[in-house]
Design an enzyme around this catalytic site. Structure first.
Site, short mmCIF file in Angstrom:
data_model
loop_
_atom_site.label_atom_id
_atom_site.label_comp_id
_atom_site.label_asym_id
_atom_site.label_seq_id
_atom_site.Cartn_x
_atom_site.Cartn_y
_atom_site.Cartn_z
N ARG A 146 5.32 6.22 13.87
CA ARG A 146 5.24 6.78 12.51
C ARG A 146 4.70 8.20 12.53
O ARG A 146 3.68 8.47 13.17
CB ARG A 146 4.33 5.92 11.62
CG ARG A 146 4.44 6.32 10.14
CD ARG A 146 3.58 5.46 9.25
NE ARG A 146 2.30 6.11 8.98
CZ ARG A 146 1.28 5.53 8.37
NH1 ARG A 146 1.37 4.26 7.99
NH2 ARG A 146 0.16 6.19 8.16
N HIS A 206 0.84 -1.20 0.00
CA HIS A 206 0.00 0.00 0.00
C HIS A 206 0.87 1.25 0.00
O HIS A 206 2.09 1.19 0.21
CB HIS A 206 -0.92 0.02 1.23
CG HIS A 206 -0.18 0.17 2.53
ND1 HIS A 206 0.58 -0.83 3.08
CD2 HIS A 206 -0.07 1.23 3.37
CE1 HIS A 206 1.11 -0.41 4.22
NE2 HIS A 206 0.75 0.84 4.42
N ASP A 227 0.50 5.17 1.94
CA ASP A 227 -0.27 5.61 3.11
C ASP A 227 -1.38 6.60 2.76
O ASP A 227 -1.18 7.54 1.99
CB ASP A 227 0.67 6.22 4.15
CG ASP A 227 1.60 5.15 4.74
OD1 ASP A 227 1.14 4.01 4.91
OD2 ASP A 227 2.77 5.47 5.01
N HIS A 274 4.70 0.10 0.12
CA HIS A 274 5.48 -0.62 1.13
C HIS A 274 4.63 -1.73 1.74
O HIS A 274 3.40 -1.75 1.63
CB HIS A 274 6.04 0.31 2.20
CG HIS A 274 5.02 1.11 2.94
ND1 HIS A 274 4.42 2.23 2.41
CD2 HIS A 274 4.47 0.95 4.17
CE1 HIS A 274 3.57 2.74 3.28
NE2 HIS A 274 3.57 1.98 4.36
C1 SIN Z 1 3.21 1.08 7.73
O1 SIN Z 1 2.52 0.55 6.87
O2 SIN Z 1 3.30 2.29 7.83
C2 SIN Z 1 4.01 0.21 8.67
C3 SIN Z 1 5.32 -0.14 8.10
C4 SIN Z 1 6.10 -1.03 9.02
O3 SIN Z 1 5.66 -1.31 10.13
O4 SIN Z 1 7.19 -1.45 8.63
#
Ligand code: SIN
Length: 284
Positions: free
Chosen positions: A275, A101, A103, A260
């Site tokens: 995050r 995905h 974000d 990612h």
């Molecule tokens: C996310 O999708 O922002 C999480 C990425 C992660 O935990 O590596």
């Protein structure tokens, strides 16, 4: 052009570079910051090791790129609405981000980039994969690129906010959807299927398996075959890199040109990250 203030070491052929020579707890001067931005534009996702930063310092670094997003669904870190705790406890079975995905693509102005800081990671497992969406676009046939050029697609938050799926999501996960965010009123926005990154002028594919539901003017059923082809193409192994976290690692990825995927391959272990998500512009 060579870098004067930082060292940039690519970690894969497609995207991703580790940056040395930077202490993110310090107030970075403009010359250093503009090289970091250049490294991001050239490598799409950049990584820093051994950074000792507080939540406020993480937010300050994020603010150099733009204003900070308050996630519409997830419960934030106590006292820091702009920080999303990405947490998996040993007893949890599910993590967040275990699907390719980009974000918050369902927002009218989706995120420019995300800044993830590793507080505690397992010795092995819990890597994050990234995929280069410029390459995904550039390797499509000319006929496909021409067809996609003027298409738009609908992005929805329903996988997060729909009450039934949100309740299921909260089972076995420590990063929780807020009760009041569980609603049938979807956040839905249409974005170009081929997006130009305004900072680089490069075109990339901009549909993702988590939030894109259909092409504009088509049903979900009609859209599905082509979307599934694009989702699979977007993350071909040669378009990806894989980052192995250590405690105090930082990643910053450009959400406009990458996907990612957070691997869930560390049962019984704890992984705790913070995050910060930077607001972006309306996609063009
Ligand atoms: C996310 O999708 O922002 C999480 C990425 C992660 O935990 O590596």
């Amino acid at each position: 052009m060579a870098y004067q203030h930082i060292e940039v070491k690519p970690i894969a052929g497609a995207l991703g570079a580790e940056i040395d020579g930077v202490d993110l707890s310090e107030d970075l001067g403009n010359a250093v910051f503009s090289e970091i931005q250049r490294a991001l534009h050239e490598n799409l996702v950049i990584f820093f090791r051994d950074q000792d930063i507080t939540p406020d310092q993480q937010k300050d670094f994020g603010r150099r790129f733009g204003t900070l997003n308050i996630h519409p669904q997830y419960v934030p870190l106590d006292g820091h609405p702009e920080i999303l705790p990405v947490l998996k406890e040993p007893e949890d079975t599910l993590n967040i981000g275990a699907a390719w995905h980009t974000d918050v693509s369902f927002l009218e102005k989706p995120s420019l980039g995300s800044l993830l800081y590793a507080i505690e990671v397992p010795d092995s497992g819990g890597d994050t994969m990234f995929a280069n969406q410029y390459l995904a676009y550039e390797t499509l046939s000319e006929g496909m690129r021409d067809m996609l050029e003027d298409m738009t697609a609908v992005h929805s938050d329903r996988v997060l906010s729909n009450p039934a799926s949100a309740k299921n999501r909260n089972e076995g996960r420590s990063t929780l959807i807020r009760e009041e965010a569980m609603t049938n009123d979807e956040i839905c926005n249409e974005h170009p299927v081929v997006r130009t990154n305004v900072d680089t002028g490069r075109k990339g594919l901009y549909v993702n398996a988590a939030f894109t539901t259909r092409f504009s003017g088509m049903t979900e059923e009609e859209s599905k075959p082509l979307l599934e082809f694009l989702y699979a193409h977007a993350v071909r192994p040669e378009f990806t890199c894989r980052f192995k976290w250590e405690n105090k690692s930082v990643a910053f990825w450009d959400n406009r040109c990458t996907h990612h995927y957070a691997l869930n391959d560390y049962p019984g272990k704890r992984r705790s990250m913070h995050r910060v998500t930077i607001n972006g512009e309306r996609p063009v």
